[in-house]
Design a protein around this motif. Sequence first.
Motif, PDB file in Angstrom:
ATOM      1  N   THR A  89       0.829  -1.203   0.000  1.00 11.05           N
ATOM      2  CA  THR A  89       0.000   0.000   0.000  1.00 11.05           C
ATOM      3  C   THR A  89       0.864   1.255   0.000  1.00 11.05           C
ATOM      4  N   ASP A  90       0.318   2.348  -0.539  1.00 17.12           N
ATOM      5  CA  ASP A  90       0.998   3.643  -0.447  1.00 17.12           C
ATOM      6  C   ASP A  90       0.909   4.170   0.977  1.00 17.12           C
ATOM      7  N   VAL A  91      -0.316   4.216   1.500  1.00 21.92           N
ATOM      8  CA  VAL A  91      -0.552   4.702   2.863  1.00 21.92           C
ATOM      9  C   VAL A  91      -1.646   3.852   3.503  1.00 21.92           C
ATOM     10  N   THR A  92      -1.383   3.340   4.673  1.00 22.70           N
ATOM     11  CA  THR A  92      -2.406   2.626   5.445  1.00 22.70           C
ATOM     12  C   THR A  92      -2.588   3.345   6.772  1.00 22.70           C
ATOM     13  N   LEU A  93      -3.826   3.731   7.071  1.00 25.14           N
ATOM     14  CA  LEU A  93      -4.151   4.414   8.319  1.00 25.14           C
ATOM     15  C   LEU A  93      -4.936   3.469   9.217  1.00 25.14           C
ATOM     16  N   SER A  94      -4.524   3.349  10.470  1.00 22.63           N
ATOM     17  CA  SER A  94      -5.206   2.486  11.437  1.00 22.63           C
ATOM     18  C   SER A  94      -5.877   3.357  12.489  1.00 22.63           C
ATOM     19  N   PHE A  95      -7.180   3.393  12.492  1.00 23.42           N
ATOM     20  CA  PHE A  95      -7.936   4.232  13.418  1.00 23.42           C
ATOM     21  C   PHE A  95      -8.052   3.548  14.781  1.00 23.42           C
ATOM     22  N   PRO A  96      -8.103   4.337  15.858  1.00 20.87           N
ATOM     23  CA  PRO A  96      -8.244   3.758  17.197  1.00 20.87           C
ATOM     24  C   PRO A  96      -9.478   2.873  17.333  1.00 20.87           C
ATOM     25  N   SER A  97     -10.509   3.134  16.524  1.00 17.64           N
ATOM     26  CA  SER A  97     -11.741   2.343  16.586  1.00 17.64           C
ATOM     27  C   SER A  97     -11.559   0.935  16.041  1.00 17.64           C
ATOM     28  N   GLY A  98     -10.419   0.700  15.373  1.00 18.48           N
ATOM     29  CA  GLY A  98     -10.195  -0.604  14.767  1.00 18.48           C
ATOM     30  C   GLY A  98     -10.381  -0.604  13.263  1.00 18.48           C
ATOM     31  N   ARG A  99     -10.879   0.517  12.730  1.00 11.18           N
ATOM     32  CA  ARG A  99     -11.086   0.623  11.294  1.00 11.18           C
ATOM     33  C   ARG A  99      -9.764   0.929  10.589  1.00 11.18           C
ATOM     34  N   THR A 100      -9.621   0.448   9.361  1.00 10.76           N
ATOM     35  CA  THR A 100      -8.429   0.673   8.538  1.00 10.76           C
ATOM     36  C   THR A 100      -8.822   1.368   7.249  1.00 10.76           C
ATOM     37  N   LEU A 101      -8.025   2.362   6.852  1.00 13.60           N
ATOM     38  CA  LEU A 101      -8.221   3.029   5.565  1.00 13.60           C
ATOM     39  C   LEU A 101      -6.941   2.882   4.747  1.00 13.60           C
ATOM     40  N   ILE A 102      -7.067   2.285   3.570  1.00 16.18           N
ATOM     41  CA  ILE A 102      -5.946   2.128   2.647  1.00 16.18           C
ATOM     42  C   ILE A 102      -6.051   3.216   1.583  1.00 16.18           C
TER      43      ILE A 102
END
Length: 237
Positions: free
Chosen positions: A127-140
């Motif tokens: 992935t270019d950027v992977t964000l891991s939210f405190p809620s457990g959700r992931t955004l690629i």
Amino acid sequence: MLLLRSSEVGKARKAALRRLMPFFSEVGIIDLKSLKWGQLRYDRNSRVYQTLHAICYFVVADLLPSTEAGGSHAPQFTDSNMALLFQRFVMAYYRRWHPELKARAKMIGWNICKDAPQSSLLPTMNTDVTLSFPSGRTLIIDAKYYSRTLQEHYGRLSIHSANIYQIHTYVTNEDKKHTGEVDGMLLYAMTTAYGAMSERMTLNDGNIIMFTTLDLSQNFESIKSQLEGIITYRSEA
């Protein structure tokens, strides 16, 4: 040193560069043509240099003499250089302003039986950027820099096929348990040809895949506002 020798750098900036040179008196000069930029690796202690190196690569590729007959410079502001710079900028922004999201490039494993004989032939998914939210959700986030944001086929405009297949593959393979907690975004640098765009679709498992443009011609505060809006996408659903 490269900038000091360039005729494209103004006198005032060259003077500022000369004032900095004494601080690098203990640093050796290397052959930039031999530098293998793609093999540079970063860890927790050195990743602060990643964006700076991307900018240096951009400058070096622009100013080093060309090997083509009659040419004195490499092609200026090539899409490949800008694409790398755009990707690094998005990564650096979220690391700087949202450390809680743990922005990183991540290798995604294929959601297949590991003993399958064909698994070793599959391409890697980075992935270019992977964000891991405190809620457990992931955004690629897959950052794209093209001269044409959309593709055209028989007069019909659509998202680049390879891009949408890629982000869909990333999302579905990362969400191995079908929780719907992994989302994806194609983030394009906005072009004057098509202007601002924002689209989304929801998969059967609840995953959201988005297509969004970022206007880099704005001042930084406006760009920052757009990047902040990206991480609030779920509240806007």
